[in-house]
Design a protein around this motif. Structure first.
Motif, PDB file in Angstrom:
ATOM      1  N   LEU A   1     -22.997  31.525 -21.882  1.00 29.72           N
ATOM      2  CA  LEU A   1     -21.598  31.109 -21.786  1.00 29.72           C
ATOM      3  C   LEU A   1     -20.775  32.217 -21.154  1.00 29.72           C
ATOM      4  CD1 LEU A   1     -19.282  29.091 -22.499  1.00 29.72           C
ATOM      5  CD2 LEU A   1     -19.073  30.320 -24.679  1.00 29.72           C
ATOM      6  N   ARG A   2     -19.992  31.865 -20.156  1.00 30.17           N
ATOM      7  CA  ARG A   2     -19.030  32.795 -19.539  1.00 30.17           C
ATOM      8  C   ARG A   2     -17.627  32.234 -19.750  1.00 30.17           C
ATOM      9  NH1 ARG A   2     -18.409  36.571 -15.269  1.00 30.17           N
ATOM     10  NH2 ARG A   2     -20.661  36.630 -14.928  1.00 30.17           N
ATOM     11  N   ILE A   3     -16.757  33.028 -20.371  1.00 28.39           N
ATOM     12  CA  ILE A   3     -15.353  32.663 -20.507  1.00 28.39           C
ATOM     13  C   ILE A   3     -14.575  33.361 -19.389  1.00 28.39           C
ATOM     14  CG2 ILE A   3     -13.303  32.731 -21.965  1.00 28.39           C
ATOM     15  CD1 ILE A   3     -15.424  30.893 -23.076  1.00 28.39           C
TER      16      ILE A   3
ATOM     17  N   SER B   1     -11.133  29.505 -25.618  1.00 29.88           N
ATOM     18  CA  SER B   1     -11.064  30.790 -24.922  1.00 29.88           C
ATOM     19  C   SER B   1     -11.696  31.937 -25.703  1.00 29.88           C
ATOM     20  CB  SER B   1      -9.610  31.130 -24.603  1.00 29.88           C
ATOM     21  OG  SER B   1      -8.841  31.217 -25.795  1.00 29.88           O
ATOM     22  N   THR B   2     -12.006  31.733 -26.987  1.00 34.35           N
ATOM     23  CA  THR B   2     -12.617  32.796 -27.785  1.00 34.35           C
ATOM     24  C   THR B   2     -14.046  32.462 -28.210  1.00 34.35           C
ATOM     25  OG1 THR B   2     -11.733  31.880 -29.864  1.00 34.35           O
ATOM     26  CG2 THR B   2     -10.348  33.462 -28.675  1.00 34.35           C
ATOM     27  N   SER B   3     -14.608  31.403 -27.654  1.00 30.00           N
ATOM     28  CA  SER B   3     -15.942  30.958 -28.071  1.00 30.00           C
ATOM     29  C   SER B   3     -17.029  31.959 -27.696  1.00 30.00           C
ATOM     30  CB  SER B   3     -16.269  29.598 -27.458  1.00 30.00           C
ATOM     31  OG  SER B   3     -15.464  28.579 -28.003  1.00 30.00           O
ATOM     32  N   ALA B   4     -18.076  31.996 -28.513  1.00 26.59           N
ATOM     33  CA  ALA B   4     -19.280  32.775 -28.228  1.00 26.59           C
ATOM     34  C   ALA B   4     -20.374  31.833 -27.738  1.00 26.59           C
ATOM     35  CB  ALA B   4     -19.731  33.509 -29.494  1.00 26.59           C
TER      36      ALA B   4
ATOM     37  N   GLY C   1     -11.008  29.295 -18.696  1.00 29.20           N
ATOM     38  CA  GLY C   1     -12.010  28.273 -18.448  1.00 29.20           C
ATOM     39  C   GLY C   1     -13.374  28.786 -18.894  1.00 29.20           C
ATOM     40  N   TRP C   2     -14.377  27.927 -18.806  1.00 23.38           N
ATOM     41  CA  TRP C   2     -15.717  28.348 -19.206  1.00 23.38           C
ATOM     42  C   TRP C   2     -16.761  27.756 -18.274  1.00 23.38           C
ATOM     43  CZ3 TRP C   2     -19.461  24.764 -20.673  1.00 23.38           C
ATOM     44  CH2 TRP C   2     -19.002  23.469 -21.008  1.00 23.38           C
TER      45      TRP C   2
ATOM     46  N   LEU D   1     -23.125  22.329 -29.277  1.00 23.33           N
ATOM     47  CA  LEU D   1     -22.392  21.236 -28.644  1.00 23.33           C
ATOM     48  C   LEU D   1     -22.883  19.873 -29.144  1.00 23.33           C
ATOM     49  CD1 LEU D   1     -22.124  22.313 -24.883  1.00 23.33           C
ATOM     50  CD2 LEU D   1     -20.216  21.995 -26.474  1.00 23.33           C
ATOM     51  N   VAL D   2     -21.953  19.005 -29.467  1.00 20.92           N
ATOM     52  CA  VAL D   2     -22.278  17.616 -29.799  1.00 20.92           C
ATOM     53  C   VAL D   2     -22.185  16.816 -28.499  1.00 20.92           C
ATOM     54  CG1 VAL D   2     -21.644  15.598 -31.161  1.00 20.92           C
ATOM     55  CG2 VAL D   2     -21.343  17.907 -32.111  1.00 20.92           C
TER      56      VAL D   2
END
Length: 330
Positions: free
Chosen positions: A113-115, A45-48, A91-92, A55-56
């Motif tokens: 990216l949209r959170i 929820s706090t990702s940039a 969600g993202w 991403l792996v």
């Protein structure tokens, strides 16, 4: 009846009939499953936006299971009743370079990216507060499948005739999915929580979210025509606000149309559409005694072809959906 459970850590990254089951249940059992989002926890929820670039891919689209169902044999059908789905409060959605329907368009080549904050009390995710744009929450599991009969490890990214990454938004709480069983015990797995998604999932991601889901798994011996995923949509109701000339000052409840759906799964969308149509014709012929020519015409005048999934190569999922109101005994 007791509810069995599968933990988030009990997951795998391939459809492979040699993976040992994490749980064995009898036909008709309820199972509660705790699932991470499709990123396998790489996005939170706090990702940039940098989380997209890092991403792996080999860790994406994990599924929880497999679950062995006693009495399930090749040639049987597994009925999955979706009892409940509870998404997280976030969600993202991401644009992943090289992925999605418009992956080769220059304007969509960079990661984004949209959170989302999921307002479960109002049942919406807000897209743009200032413009009042919001998306109704309609959670479902993007991945539901059984192990293939063929030996080897198969990616969880594409859909298959045995299920997998179906990304079919109609498989929400109250819906029923039918999958053809190819191995003893079926070896069912589930994952890829979606809070909302349009038909096709065109950019390659929905509102991806962790989820808690409860399902009932039942072995069916009476559905030999289930050769690809079939499903019933949920018998839902919607709230209708009164009009200005209405005698009632309160909202009214109205039943939504319920559908029976067949699918075609493969690398050619036209052939997938033909397969979905043939499967509906066979269903109507075998289950309801309708002549195949008449069934074909009924599909043409009452059935809807839908592109359920168009981005998880090499396979597409095309559905033929027939309204229950056309044939009340469906």
């Amino acid at each position: 009846m007791s509810i069995h459970s599968v933990k988030r850590s009990q997951c795998h990254l391939a459809w492979d009939n040699s993976i040992p089951p994490v749980l064995t249940v009898e036909s008709g059992s309820l199972v509660s499953v705790s699932c991470l989002d499709a990123s396998n926890g790489q996005i939170n929820s706090t990702s940039a936006v940098s989380a997209i670039s890092s991403l792996v891919f080999s860790q994406l689209d994990q599924v929880n299971g497999p679950i062995y169902i006693t009495s399930a044999l090749p040639g049987d059908t597994l009925q999955i009743d979706v009892i409940s789905i509870e998404p997280a409060d976030w969600g993202w959605t991401g644009l992943i370079p090289g992925f999605g329907l418009l992956a080769d368009d220059e304007e969509f080549k960079d990661p984004h990216l949209r959170i989302w904050k999921l307002d479960k009390e109002r049942g919406v995710a807000v897209f743009d507060e200032t413009k009042g744009i919001k998306v109704p929450l309609r959670p479902f599991a993007g991945e539901m499948g059984v192990a293939p009969g063929e030996k080897g490890a198969f990616s969880t990214i594409p859909p298959y005739k045995t299920g997998g990454n179906l990304d079919t938004k109609y498989l929400e709480a109250g819906a029923t999915l039918f999958l053809p069983i190819e191995v003893e015990g079926a070896l069912f797995s589930i994952g890829d929580g979606h809070a909302a998604q349009g038909d096709g999932e065109v950019c390659g991601t929905a509102i991806e979210t962790p989820m808690e889901v409860t399902i009932r798994l039942t072995v069916r011996k009476d559905r030999p025509y289930t050769t690809t995923p079939h499903f019933y949509t949920s018998p839902k109701v919607k709230r209708i606000s009164p009009t200005s000339d209405s005698n009632s000052g309160t909202d009214q409840l109205q039943a939504e149309e319920q559908y029976y759906g067949t699918t075609g799964v493969g690398p050619d969308p036209r052939e997938a559409a033909r397969e979905a149509t043939r499967n509906m014709i066979t269903y109507l012929n075998v289950q309801h005694g309708i002549d195949r020519v008449d069934a074909y015409m009924l599909c043409s005048v009452a059935g809807d072809l839908r592109m359920h999934e168009v981005v998880d190569m090499p396979n597409y999922v095309v559905g033929m959906m027939l309204p229950k109101s056309v044939f009340p005994s469906i």
